[in-house]
Design a protein around this motif. Sequence first.
Motif, mmCIF file in Angstrom:
data_model
loop_
_atom_site.group_PDB
_atom_site.id
_atom_site.type_symbol
_atom_site.label_atom_id
_atom_site.label_comp_id
_atom_site.label_asym_id
_atom_site.label_seq_id
_atom_site.Cartn_x
_atom_site.Cartn_y
_atom_site.Cartn_z
ATOM 1 N N ALA A 304 0.839 -1.199 0.000
ATOM 2 C CA ALA A 304 0.000 0.000 0.000
ATOM 3 C C ALA A 304 0.869 1.242 0.000
ATOM 4 C CB ALA A 304 -0.918 -0.001 1.218
ATOM 5 N N ALA A 305 0.413 2.263 -0.721
ATOM 6 C CA ALA A 305 1.134 3.531 -0.755
ATOM 7 C C ALA A 305 1.092 4.178 0.625
ATOM 8 C CB ALA A 305 0.524 4.451 -1.797
ATOM 9 N N THR A 306 2.230 4.736 1.024
ATOM 10 C CA THR A 306 2.370 5.300 2.364
ATOM 11 C C THR A 306 2.893 6.725 2.260
ATOM 12 O OG1 THR A 306 2.891 3.089 3.217
ATOM 13 C CG2 THR A 306 3.399 4.969 4.648
ATOM 14 N N HIS A 307 2.353 7.605 3.100
ATOM 15 C CA HIS A 307 2.758 8.998 3.131
ATOM 16 C C HIS A 307 3.282 9.325 4.537
ATOM 17 C CE1 HIS A 307 0.619 9.583 -0.690
ATOM 18 N NE2 HIS A 307 -0.337 8.828 -0.151
ATOM 19 N N VAL A 308 4.500 9.803 4.598
ATOM 20 C CA VAL A 308 5.126 10.214 5.858
ATOM 21 C C VAL A 308 5.265 11.733 5.819
ATOM 22 C CG1 VAL A 308 7.121 9.999 7.375
ATOM 23 C CG2 VAL A 308 6.364 8.031 6.015
ATOM 24 N N SER A 312 7.294 20.877 11.329
ATOM 25 C CA SER A 312 7.936 21.460 12.499
ATOM 26 C C SER A 312 7.380 22.845 12.759
ATOM 27 C CB SER A 312 9.453 21.533 12.299
ATOM 28 O OG SER A 312 10.082 22.113 13.409
ATOM 29 N N VAL A 313 6.881 23.064 13.964
ATOM 30 C CA VAL A 313 6.389 24.368 14.396
ATOM 31 C C VAL A 313 7.123 24.717 15.688
ATOM 32 C CG1 VAL A 313 4.134 24.030 13.329
ATOM 33 C CG2 VAL A 313 4.484 23.350 15.709
ATOM 34 N N PRO A 314 7.118 25.968 16.104
ATOM 35 C CA PRO A 314 7.808 26.338 17.341
ATOM 36 C C PRO A 314 7.297 25.545 18.544
ATOM 37 C CG PRO A 314 7.282 28.305 16.092
ATOM 38 C CD PRO A 314 6.602 27.164 15.388
ATOM 39 N N GLY A 315 8.164 24.752 19.132
ATOM 40 C CA GLY A 315 7.836 24.008 20.343
ATOM 41 C C GLY A 315 7.226 22.652 20.118
ATOM 42 N N GLU A 316 6.904 22.282 18.854
ATOM 43 C CA GLU A 316 6.252 21.003 18.604
ATOM 44 C C GLU A 316 6.704 20.426 17.277
ATOM 45 O OE1 GLU A 316 1.942 21.506 20.907
ATOM 46 O OE2 GLU A 316 2.065 21.691 18.720
ATOM 47 N N LEU A 317 6.589 19.113 17.182
ATOM 48 C CA LEU A 317 6.859 18.390 15.938
ATOM 49 C C LEU A 317 5.643 17.527 15.641
ATOM 50 C CD1 LEU A 317 8.849 17.592 13.670
ATOM 51 C CD2 LEU A 317 9.618 15.739 15.148
ATOM 52 N N HIS A 318 4.954 17.829 14.516
ATOM 53 C CA HIS A 318 3.767 17.078 14.099
ATOM 54 C C HIS A 318 4.200 16.012 13.094
ATOM 55 C CE1 HIS A 318 0.739 19.982 15.785
ATOM 56 N NE2 HIS A 318 1.834 20.735 15.786
ATOM 57 N N LEU A 319 3.850 14.784 13.391
ATOM 58 C CA LEU A 319 4.285 13.659 12.560
ATOM 59 C C LEU A 319 3.077 12.782 12.237
ATOM 60 C CD1 LEU A 319 7.538 11.681 13.141
ATOM 61 C CD2 LEU A 319 5.461 10.468 12.581
ATOM 62 N N THR A 320 2.938 12.429 10.959
ATOM 63 C CA THR A 320 1.820 11.594 10.515
ATOM 64 C C THR A 320 2.328 10.561 9.520
ATOM 65 O OG1 THR A 320 0.321 13.477 10.742
ATOM 66 C CG2 THR A 320 -0.482 11.586 9.492
ATOM 67 N N VAL A 321 1.876 9.323 9.693
ATOM 68 C CA VAL A 321 2.179 8.236 8.755
ATOM 69 C C VAL A 321 0.845 7.645 8.330
ATOM 70 C CG1 VAL A 321 3.356 6.057 8.379
ATOM 71 C CG2 VAL A 321 4.376 7.778 9.893
ATOM 72 N N ASP A 322 0.477 7.830 7.032
ATOM 73 C CA ASP A 322 -0.776 7.330 6.473
ATOM 74 C C ASP A 322 -0.460 6.280 5.418
ATOM 75 O OD1 ASP A 322 -3.064 8.836 7.619
ATOM 76 O OD2 ASP A 322 -1.901 10.550 6.895
ATOM 77 N N ASN A 323 -1.191 5.189 5.438
ATOM 78 C CA ASN A 323 -1.097 4.217 4.350
ATOM 79 C C ASN A 323 -2.470 4.012 3.723
ATOM 80 O OD1 ASN A 323 -1.287 2.391 7.029
ATOM 81 N ND2 ASN A 323 -2.324 1.306 5.358
ATOM 82 N N GLU A 324 -2.474 3.840 2.399
ATOM 83 C CA GLU A 324 -3.731 3.644 1.667
ATOM 84 C C GLU A 324 -4.256 2.233 1.907
ATOM 85 O OE1 GLU A 324 -5.004 6.169 0.284
ATOM 86 O OE2 GLU A 324 -3.267 7.516 0.412
ATOM 87 N N VAL A 325 -5.401 1.964 1.301
ATOM 88 C CA VAL A 325 -5.985 0.621 1.407
ATOM 89 C C VAL A 325 -5.104 -0.356 0.644
ATOM 90 C CG1 VAL A 325 -8.029 -0.776 0.955
ATOM 91 C CG2 VAL A 325 -8.272 1.639 1.548
ATOM 92 N N PRO A 326 -4.679 -1.457 1.259
ATOM 93 C CA PRO A 326 -3.813 -2.410 0.545
ATOM 94 C C PRO A 326 -4.563 -3.080 -0.599
ATOM 95 C CG PRO A 326 -4.494 -3.309 2.663
ATOM 96 C CD PRO A 326 -4.944 -1.877 2.634
#
Length: 378
Positions: A304-308, A312-326
């Motif tokens: 499945a296609a995956t998006h990482v 980065s914002v002041p004071g925080e790190l936003h992280l997301t890992v999404d994968n499509e339907v296999p």
Amino acid sequence: MVFDILVALGVLGYALLPILLFDVPVDYPLGLSGPAFFALSTLTGLAVVARRRWPAGLCVAVILLIPADICVQALPVGLYSLAKYGRSRRTLAVLSVVATLATAAQALFAGQSEPTVVDLVFRLPNVGFLTVVPVLAGMYVGARRTVVLNLREKSERLEREQHLLASQTRMEERARIAREMHDVVAHRVSLMIIHSGALEVGMADGEHTGQVRLIGEIGRQALDELRQVLGVLRVDEGEESAPRAPQPTLTDLSRLVDESRAAGMRIELTTSGPSRLLDTTAERTAYRLVQEALTNVHKHAGGAATHVRLRSVPGELHLTVDNEVPGAPSTARLPSGGHGLVGLRERVTVLGGAFEAGPRPDGGFRVSAVIPTREEAP
């Protein structure tokens, strides 16, 4: 000290105020003048402040002034302090007897030549209240204080022994875990590296040589990280830190993504926000989160296609890992203990961040986290 000052002022007031307000004598005992009498009374009353440090000296001073009837009210305070804080029982016994005899003589023979039965009945109990009762009370309180100190010392000793026993138990358990990991996991990973090397050497065509070489490289990285973990487990708690190699950070994400792409995964890495040097704990947590999320995609979602995405914002790190339907069931057949996401949640929560993981409405899966960060000086 505040309490002793209040006690001294109370003794002084109890000794002098009745004389000053109601019965100012014309003649003072032993031919003393009025100023000398009040000066000695004041000094004796103020000497009560030192009752804890020099109780014997206070008792001797008050006993010597009994014939002059100067601040006799300080005698019970001195005897009580001597019984409670004094170190010598012999000194306590001697001074108690002397104080009792001196007080009794002063009460019975002062101002008259021969005491009567009425004097014995009414004056001797006062002598007991001035000498015997304070000594008994001081001995009781001192004994109780000693018992409490001994119990406290015993409790602290038992607590220290309990901490030492718990520390020893933790070290033994950590050593056992380290042995198990070394004997089982490290051995298996080493065999995998050896077999991949043998396959790479023995392959006639170069079609799959790159994949075999990648397997060996990933195995060697896993073995290095495993040795670091074993070093941390084996370090004693008294040591400040264990020798370890540099831990992976966000700069190693590109290599992690390339390794996953080489294994057949379709991954898109997107970063946004200002590029800053963050603290190592936050960067290591973010790296492990991406690593575990990609491993789960490889286990359960196949190709499945995956998006990482990293923002980065002041004071925080936003992280997301999404994968499509296999598109098809995964054929990786990798073992799963079900603790990966739990471990990630613990890592992020310890740092004070937020973690979410679950299926998306379209059938895919999302792992997201907000990790608090702070900048570090380069």
